[in-house]
Every structure is written in C-alpha cells, then in structure tokens.
Design a protein around this motif. Structure first.
Motif, PDB file in Angstrom:
ATOM      1  N   GLY A  76       0.793  -1.223   0.000  1.00  0.00           N
ATOM      2  CA  GLY A  76       0.000   0.000   0.000  1.00  0.00           C
ATOM      3  C   GLY A  76       0.823   1.269   0.000  1.00  0.00           C
TER       4      GLY A  76
ATOM      5  N   ASN B 257      -9.365  -6.723  -7.692  1.00  0.00           N
ATOM      6  CA  ASN B 257      -9.222  -5.356  -7.180  1.00  0.00           C
ATOM      7  C   ASN B 257      -7.791  -4.873  -7.316  1.00  0.00           C
ATOM      8  OD1 ASN B 257     -11.918  -5.553  -6.433  1.00  0.00           O
ATOM      9  ND2 ASN B 257     -11.414  -6.241  -4.348  1.00  0.00           N
TER      10      ASN B 257
ATOM     11  N   ILE C 240      -6.188  -3.283  -4.929  1.00  0.00           N
ATOM     12  CA  ILE C 240      -5.526  -3.359  -3.632  1.00  0.00           C
ATOM     13  C   ILE C 240      -6.437  -4.124  -2.665  1.00  0.00           C
ATOM     14  CG2 ILE C 240      -6.456  -1.247  -2.597  1.00  0.00           C
ATOM     15  CD1 ILE C 240      -2.698  -2.066  -2.661  1.00  0.00           C
ATOM     16  N   TYR C 241      -5.814  -4.840  -1.709  1.00  0.00           N
ATOM     17  CA  TYR C 241      -6.560  -5.651  -0.752  1.00  0.00           C
ATOM     18  C   TYR C 241      -6.009  -5.407   0.660  1.00  0.00           C
ATOM     19  CZ  TYR C 241      -8.484  -8.469  -4.579  1.00  0.00           C
ATOM     20  OH  TYR C 241      -9.159  -8.876  -5.703  1.00  0.00           O
ATOM     21  N   PRO C 242      -6.849  -5.590   1.673  1.00  0.00           N
ATOM     22  CA  PRO C 242      -6.330  -5.561   3.044  1.00  0.00           C
ATOM     23  C   PRO C 242      -5.268  -6.653   3.219  1.00  0.00           C
ATOM     24  CG  PRO C 242      -8.726  -5.506   3.036  1.00  0.00           C
ATOM     25  CD  PRO C 242      -8.301  -5.787   1.626  1.00  0.00           C
ATOM     26  N   LEU C 243      -4.255  -6.336   3.986  1.00  0.00           N
ATOM     27  CA  LEU C 243      -3.123  -7.249   4.193  1.00  0.00           C
ATOM     28  C   LEU C 243      -2.957  -7.533   5.678  1.00  0.00           C
ATOM     29  CD1 LEU C 243      -0.492  -8.692   3.166  1.00  0.00           C
ATOM     30  CD2 LEU C 243       0.667  -6.485   3.467  1.00  0.00           C
ATOM     31  N   THR C 244      -2.775  -8.788   6.025  1.00  0.00           N
ATOM     32  CA  THR C 244      -2.518  -9.172   7.407  1.00  0.00           C
ATOM     33  C   THR C 244      -1.475 -10.283   7.416  1.00  0.00           C
ATOM     34  OG1 THR C 244      -3.545  -9.796   9.518  1.00  0.00           O
ATOM     35  CG2 THR C 244      -4.343 -10.918   7.536  1.00  0.00           C
TER      36      THR C 244
ATOM     37  N   ARG D 267      -8.782 -10.935   2.764  1.00  0.00           N
ATOM     38  CA  ARG D 267      -7.456 -10.353   2.957  1.00  0.00           C
ATOM     39  C   ARG D 267      -6.361 -11.196   2.291  1.00  0.00           C
ATOM     40  NH1 ARG D 267     -10.397  -9.121   7.524  1.00  0.00           N
ATOM     41  NH2 ARG D 267     -10.051  -7.034   8.418  1.00  0.00           N
TER      42      ARG D 267
ATOM     43  N   MET E 252      -3.639   0.395   8.454  1.00  0.00           N
ATOM     44  CA  MET E 252      -4.451  -0.311   7.461  1.00  0.00           C
ATOM     45  C   MET E 252      -3.557  -0.818   6.335  1.00  0.00           C
ATOM     46  SD  MET E 252      -7.832   2.123   7.248  1.00  0.00           S
ATOM     47  CE  MET E 252      -8.630   1.001   6.115  1.00  0.00           C
TER      48      MET E 252
ATOM     49  N   ARG F 281      -2.091  -2.751   3.195  1.00  0.00           N
ATOM     50  CA  ARG F 281      -2.745  -3.255   1.993  1.00  0.00           C
ATOM     51  C   ARG F 281      -1.694  -3.770   1.014  1.00  0.00           C
ATOM     52  NH1 ARG F 281      -8.094  -1.858   1.413  1.00  0.00           N
ATOM     53  NH2 ARG F 281      -8.918  -0.454   3.012  1.00  0.00           N
TER      54      ARG F 281
ATOM     55  N   VAL G  14      -1.297  -5.998  -3.161  1.00  0.00           N
ATOM     56  CA  VAL G  14      -1.860  -6.691  -4.298  1.00  0.00           C
ATOM     57  C   VAL G  14      -0.787  -7.608  -4.878  1.00  0.00           C
ATOM     58  CG1 VAL G  14      -1.261  -4.899  -5.983  1.00  0.00           C
ATOM     59  CG2 VAL G  14      -3.158  -6.464  -6.460  1.00  0.00           C
TER      60      VAL G  14
END
Length: 554
Positions: free
Chosen positions: A147, A164, A166-170, A203, A264, A266, A268
């Motif tokens: 991100g 998408n 970009i995606y949430p990242l964990t 995610r 937050m 993110r 991809v």
C-alpha cells in the motif's frame, strides 16, 4: 482405489512423455510461458507403460513394463521413477535396464529429487543414463505491491489476476485464533486450524513457510497468500489461492514490518510473468552424488532441463490435484529430475536417429563427452551435474566414443564382488556365469566409462589410481589425430599415456591410460575436479575426473 486403466490420471506421465516426443503446438499455462511446445524428437513415436498407482510403483509392474517394452521394439526407455539405492540384483530398474541393454536399448532415468544433500543420487547402474535436473534461462515471478508503493517479487506459479487493485493485508500472527485452551500449531506459518476466518476473509495473508498455507487461506475465504521461505526455492509450486506467491525471508521481513507499522496495511499480488535469468545451474532439489553402490562410477552422468518445465498435462485432474481447484489445462509447469529425464531421452533418440547401429553405451558416451560444463557451478561440482548439460547437436558428431559391451559389464560386476548367482539374476537366464570365464577388468574402476571417479576413505592419505580407457573413432575422414589436454588443480597430477591418438580409419580403436596421483584431500577441501579433453580440429571429447573425500561434506 485406482481404476484399472492405462489412462494417465495424475498428469506426470503425460508431462514427461510430451517432453520426450510430440509435435510442435502452441501452448501455455493460462498465458504463462506462452510459446511453441514440442517434444525433443517430434517425429518419434511413444509407447507408454503405466507402472505407478496410488500405492506407488511396484517392482513387479516395473519389470513387467520392461518385459513389454523390449519385445515391442522400443529404441530408448525413459523412466522418470526413482527410489532408494539398492544392489543391482535387488533393483528392478537396474535389472530391466540390463535386459534392455542386451537388446541394444538405452535406459534413461531420473537421478532423484532428494538434493541438495550429497549421496542421494538414484538409479546408479553404469548401464543406465542417470540424469540430473538443470535450469533453463526462463524464470517465473509475481510482483507484489504494498500500500505504501513498495514493490518486491516472489516465485510460485500464480495463474490468477486479482479483481481489485488493492486488498487488506494481514499476517498469520495477526490472524491467529489460538487460545490458552487451544495453543496447538503455528499461526505465523498459517497452519491449518490456527487462524480465524473473520480475520482472514477478503485479505491477503503473509505466512512463514510454504507447507500449504495457500490451501488454508483459500478455505478461510482469504484473497491471497504471500509465503516466505529461506532460502528461496528455485522450483515453483502451482499455487491454490486466488493470488499467491513465495518470497524470500529478507523480502518477507519488509512485508512483515510494513504490516506491523501501518494501521491499514494493503497489498496486491500480480499474475506471474516470465523474465530471463542466468543459466544453467543444477536445481536445488536434484539429487547429488557420490553413490555408494558402485563407488568408482560417477553419478549422475549428465544434466538436462528439469526446472519449471512447461509440458502437456491431463484434464482428468486439476492443476494442483485439490478437489476445490477448478483449473484444468492442457499444459502445466512441473519441476523434477522426472522432467530432466525425458529431455535426455529425447536427446538420446535424436542421436540414435543418426546412428541406429550405435550401442546404448556409445549413445550415452556421445551425450556425456559433448556436454557443456555448467555455467553456474555449486560447491559439489560434478557430483551435481556429472559431465554437464546435454548438447544434442554436438552429440550427433562426438568424434570419439567410449563403448561398453555386455561382457565388459559382467567383468565390471565381477570386480565389484558380484557372484554368479547375482549376475545370473541380472542376466535373467538359468546359465551359470563364472567370473573366471570373463576377461579380468583392469584399472581402478574396471570399466570403459566416459568419466573417472575416485572416492577416498576417511583415513586415506594419498590419491593413486590408474584408469584404462579405449576410444573408438567415429569422426569424419579416415585419418585423424587427437591430442590429450588435461586441466587439473595443483593438488592433482594427471598423466595420460599416450597423450596423442592417431586413427587411420573410421571405427578404429585406440587405448590409453590415465594416471591420477596426489596427496590426500586437505581438510576444508571438498572435492578435486579435473578434466581430460581429447582435441582435434572440430572435436572436443571431454571426460570429468573427480576425487571425493568421504566425510568431506559432513
């Protein structure tokens, strides 16, 4: 339970067979590796024999396949199967290959996928062509963008284009579902049962290790997986999650720091693309020598492409074999000495198409002595690659060949300590074989092999060996001379007598001796590697000379 059908239901046989032979067709894996695919000898015909089932590959089925293939009139037998090394009269592949050799058929075998540990090479009989897996100059990579704009790269065959931008990242550690009452497993590695679906769904998840976390993430409805390993794998898995790749730990650390320093995070993951890389080198998984069944024979014999090979595949199973995987393709990418073996088999068939009267040993000699030394060498040298990377075009006109007939193999076996009973098992007939009836094998190894190998015991204090060799002239013209050129480290003295061979007609044979002497391998020195090269205008006939100190790598 397996269906009793000769149809290939897992894709391995289709992949290897199409590598050895097959017409030129356009192919790719969902657009990855796009180009023209063809077998090593497109005009060759293939007979396939199914010997492996869900329970493995039985000795009886392997021997039955040999018994079928030999009278069927095959020219080359390609076996992408391995197993623990055994004495030859207990080894079905060695027995079957010996029978094939007696009928003029060369057997090409996978060298094993237990590398990079030494002494793991398989299919070690000298009448077998044992193949290591090398790389080609094509690499598959997937771009990762975080991100904050940081980009890095990963391996792994990712056929998906993420919907998408970009995606949430964990990470597995952040998505942990472990409690004091259920502390089992490693959440950082995304082990099954350690993560919570609410923390994973939608995610991209960063996981330590590559032991199948993409399957776990997919089951929890995750968007993608970044697997971190060290060292980086040079072979790539077909990933299961929609969007997955494999990164180095050092790159993974950057991703982990970003996750822990951002409210937050993110990311991809992009679809795999093709880039060029330096090659060839021996793949990490490819089994290394030395072998201990016949200690004086260097194995593997040579190397062929076996790393990330695109070839045909069955549509009777998904790309990963996972029931939840809905991807089916006419092509896939696989790695292994199983993939290297049919490349060498195709090269052998190509040589035989020019020289149908050549013996199996002559064909193998042509491929070994014209092989190209590895451009990128590892610490094990010829224990990894044998004589080097196959060069089929040069092998058609090798200049000289090291030929071996059936009686020479028997003399070798007698020197190795095999008795009449064990030799009879290899021969497969009721005749009684007495070693006294055969010419005594001469020299350190007792065989006219295209390579030379010395294994020293832990207590050996010096190097001293004599190799007896005979070459047959198969070059152009009736009169030709070859001069010996030796390249060796200062610790070794390699003397060739005579150092000049003169031939006055085609198919003439000339003999020579190679004296190898030196002090014992010093502490910290793993191997000593030398080369004998017979040179004539237009010809270069190379033989590796390798000295290995037992225990040097332990």
């Amino acid at each position: 339970m397996d269906e009793p059908t000769p149809v290939d239901t897992d894709g391995h046989g289709t992949h290897t067979a199409s590598t050895a032979a097959g017409n030129a067709v356009k192919g790719s894996l969902y657009g990855i590796g796009r180009g023209t695919a063809r077998g090593g000898v497109p005009s060759a015909r293939i007979a396939m024999y199914k010997v492996c089932w869900g329970g493995g590959c039985s000795d009886l089925d392997i021997l039955a396949a040999f018994d079928d293939a030999i009278p069927d009139g095959v020219d080359i037998i390609s076996i992408s199967i391995g197993g623990p090394s055994r004495q030859f009269f207990h080894d079905p592949i060695a027995i079957g290959a010996f029978h094939a050799m007696r009928k003029g058929i060369l057997t090409s075998c996978a060298g094993g996928n237990d590398g990079p540990m030494i002494s793991t090479v398989q299919n070690n009989a000298p009448w077998i062509m044992t193949v290591a897996a090398s790389s080609i100059d094509r690499q598959f990579i997937s771009k990762i963008r975080l991100g904050d704009g940081t980009t890095t790269w990963g391996n792994g065959i990712n056929t998906f284009t993420m919907k998408n931008k970009i995606y949430p990242l964990t990470s597995g550690a952040h998505a942990s579902n472990l409690t004091k009452n259920y502390p089992y497993g490693n959440a950082s590695a995304c082990d099954f049962g350690t993560l919570g679906e609410a923390k994973v769904k939608g995610r991209i998840v960063y996981c330590l290790g590559d032991s199948g976390p993409d399957s776990t993430i997919k089951g929890l409805k995750g968007a993608g997986t970044i697997m971190a390993v060290d060292p980086q794998l040079d072979y790539y898995m077909i990933t299961l999650t929609p969007g997955a790749t494999v990164a180095r730990y050092k790159d993974g650390d950057k991703i982990d720091r970003y996750i822990n320093s951002t409210k937050m995070p993110r990311a991809v993951i992009y679809k795999t693309i093709t880039v060029r890389m330096k090659a060839p080198f021996v793949a990490s998984f490819s089994s290394r020598g030395p072998q201990f069944v016949s200690r004086s024979i260097l194995k593997p014999d040579l190397a062929a492409p076996g790393l990330n090979i695109l070839a045909s595949y069955t549509k009777l199973t998904s790309l990963t074999g996972d029931p939840s995987d809905r991807r089916f393709s006419d092509f896939t990418i696989m790695s292994g000495t199983s993939m290297a073996c049919p490349h060498a088999s195709g090269a052998a068939a190509y040589v035989k198409s020019f020289h149908p009267d050549w013996s199996p040993a002559a064909i193998k000699s042509a491929l070994m002595t014209t092989a190209t030394p590895m451009r990128i060498r590892d610490q094990y040298g010829e224990l990894s690659s044998g004589s080097g990377q196959i060069n089929p075009l040069r092998a058609v006109h090798p200049g000289l060949i090291y030929d071996i007939d059936e009686s020479s193999y028997v003399s070798f076996l007698c020197k190795e300590g095999y008795n009449s009973t064990s030799i009879g098992i290899l021969m497969g007939d009721k005749k009684k074989y007495k070693c006294s009836d055969f010419k005594k094998a001469r020299g350190f190894d007792g065989l006219n092999y295209p390579s030379m190998h010395i294994q020293l015991g832990r207590k050996d204090t010096k190097i001293s060996a004599v190799f007896y060799r005979t070459v047959t002239y198969v070059g152009y013209g009736n009169i030709s001379g070859f001069k010996a050129k030796v390249t060796s480290p200062k610790e070794l003295s390699v003397v060739v007598i005579p150092n000049m061979l003169r031939f006055t007609k085609k198919h003439q044979k000339q003999s020579f001796k190679v004296f190898v002497k030196g002090k014992s391998v010093k502490n910290g020195t793993d191997i000593l590697s030398a080369t004998l090269e017979w040179i004539n205008f237009g010809y270069s006939v190379k033989s590796p000379i390798l000295v290995y100190k037992q225990g040097a790598f332990f």
